[in-house]
Design an enzyme around this catalytic site. Structure first.
Site, PDB file in Angstrom:
ATOM      1  N   PHE A 155       0.834  -1.196   0.000  1.00  0.00           N
ATOM      2  CA  PHE A 155       0.000   0.000   0.000  1.00  0.00           C
ATOM      3  C   PHE A 155       0.873   1.253   0.000  1.00  0.00           C
ATOM      4  O   PHE A 155       0.501   2.277  -0.591  1.00  0.00           O
ATOM      5  CB  PHE A 155      -0.939  -0.005   1.202  1.00  0.00           C
ATOM      6  CG  PHE A 155      -1.969   1.096   1.153  1.00  0.00           C
ATOM      7  CD1 PHE A 155      -2.871   1.191   0.105  1.00  0.00           C
ATOM      8  CD2 PHE A 155      -2.040   2.050   2.154  1.00  0.00           C
ATOM      9  CE1 PHE A 155      -3.816   2.207   0.044  1.00  0.00           C
ATOM     10  CE2 PHE A 155      -2.973   3.070   2.106  1.00  0.00           C
ATOM     11  CZ  PHE A 155      -3.860   3.149   1.054  1.00  0.00           C
ATOM     12  N   TYR A 156       2.032   1.183   0.655  1.00  0.00           N
ATOM     13  CA  TYR A 156       2.972   2.297   0.595  1.00  0.00           C
ATOM     14  C   TYR A 156       3.311   2.628  -0.854  1.00  0.00           C
ATOM     15  O   TYR A 156       3.227   3.780  -1.283  1.00  0.00           O
ATOM     16  CB  TYR A 156       4.245   1.944   1.372  1.00  0.00           C
ATOM     17  CG  TYR A 156       5.416   2.852   1.065  1.00  0.00           C
ATOM     18  CD1 TYR A 156       5.399   4.188   1.446  1.00  0.00           C
ATOM     19  CD2 TYR A 156       6.544   2.370   0.389  1.00  0.00           C
ATOM     20  CE1 TYR A 156       6.473   5.027   1.162  1.00  0.00           C
ATOM     21  CE2 TYR A 156       7.615   3.199   0.109  1.00  0.00           C
ATOM     22  CZ  TYR A 156       7.572   4.522   0.492  1.00  0.00           C
ATOM     23  OH  TYR A 156       8.625   5.349   0.201  1.00  0.00           O
ATOM     24  N   ALA A 157       3.699   1.615  -1.626  1.00  0.00           N
ATOM     25  CA  ALA A 157       4.051   1.835  -3.027  1.00  0.00           C
ATOM     26  C   ALA A 157       2.852   2.353  -3.815  1.00  0.00           C
ATOM     27  O   ALA A 157       2.988   3.220  -4.683  1.00  0.00           O
ATOM     28  CB  ALA A 157       4.562   0.538  -3.645  1.00  0.00           C
TER      29      ALA A 157
END
Length: 340
Positions: A155-157
């Protein structure tokens, strides 16, 4: 050469923000730094970075969250910065598995607040941090900016890829010049305690085991922080211009055909085996590592490797600090700072 230009810098007390602010203050820039000083990692380290920056009369610190409605707009109206560099974000691939809302708020809403502020009071150039993690499941390396990036693994990416798309839309709609940069495993003095180099150095010096994921079969494009900062500095005055026709875009350039928007890798361009990185730490500390071999973590990738051709063509620069030298500098800082 000195200058009196003004930079609005988000994430100023962070690892990269601190080094960028120091470099620009040293050349006469005035820097307005924003940071929330959140407790994702040791707040005392962030405060120590901030306090060092406050020794410069050209530095102003603003304590606040970038996602706070109107905060950045107010600063833009007050300071009218020449350049904006957006580094504030909730970082970390693994933490995004535990607390995705933090990434929604800081990375997506924070970017929206920044883009709205820049739309209202346009800077000469807006530069925003992305990450090599956007390349996701891509297996063709080295990663080039023109590669398709639709398979993010965390989700960060995903939030960082969304930032790229959000910024492109503002660049297209409002003529806002935007450069996104994709970082590759940045390390060096004053680094983050959640990063491998910090954790490995701490544990090796204490004689504690280190967790080595994927059995050590990992390659990373380790980028020394001073090299990264120099790349950003050179990109500040490399402002993208909307092309008149697609023929105006050079081969390999990520410049958008419909907006003054570009994405640039900033990486060393040399993939290093994780076990070789650990050997560099052993050499710098004079201690042997006790390795606890672990499986691959969810959301992680086995390798990253930057194609630095575009950065070099645009700025004439290529990162130059080798891992042995860079790791030794970090270990020297760590021992001095923590008395280890």
């Amino acid at each position: 050469m000195t200058t009196s230009r003004c930079l609005l810098l988000t994430g100023a007390a962070g690892f990269i923000g601190f080094h960028l602010a120091q470099a620009l203050l040293a050349t006469g820039w005035r820097v307005v730094g924003v940071d929330s000083l959140n407790d994702y990692y040791d707040v005392r380290l962030k405060e120590a970075r901030r306090d060092l920056l406050l020794r410069s009369p050209g530095f102003r610190f603003v304590h606040g969250k970038v996602e706070e409605p109107g905060l950045l707009l107010g600063l833009m109206a007050e300071e009218h910065p020449d350049t904006v560099v957006h580094l504030a974000a909730q970082a970390g691939v693994r933490y995004s598995l535990e607390n995705p809302r933090a990434y929604l708020e800081a990375n997506l809403i924070g970017a929206y607040e920044l883009l709205e502020a820049a739309r209202a009071i346009p800077p000469r150039h807006l530069l925003m941090a992305s990450t090599s993690s956007v390349y996701g499941a891509n297996t063709s390396m080295p990663y080039a900016e023109t590669d398709k990036c639709d398979t993010q693994l965390s989700f960060y990416a995903a939030t960082k890829k969304a930032n790229e798309a959000m910024a492109h839309s503002y660049a297209h709609l409002y003529g806002l010049p935007v450069t996104m940069f994709r970082f590759f495993t940045v390390y060096g003095p004053w680094g983050r305690p959640d990063m491998a180099l910090f954790k490995f150095t701490r544990n090796i010096l204490k004689g504690d085991p280190i967790d080595v994921y994927n059995g050590g079969d990992m390659r990373r494009d380790f980028t020394y922080v001073a090299d990264l900062v120099e790349g950003i500095r050179r990109l500040i005055d490399t402002i993208p211009v909307r092309p008149v026709t697609p023929a105006d875009i050079a081969p390999g350039d990520s410049l958008s055909p419909v907006a003054p928007w570009r994405v640039v890798n900033i990486g060393d361009g040399v993939p290093v085996q994780l076990l070789d990185f650990i050997r560099a730490i052993e050499q710098a500390t004079g201690r042997s590592a006790v390795m606890n071999m672990m499986p691959m973590q969810a959301g992680d990738v086995p390798a990253t490797w930057a194609d630095g051709t575009l950065l070099n063509r645009l700025t004439g620069y290529h990162p130059r600090t080798g891992v042995t030298e860079g790791v030794a500098r970090f270990v020297d800082w760590y021992r001095g700072y923590y008395g280890a």
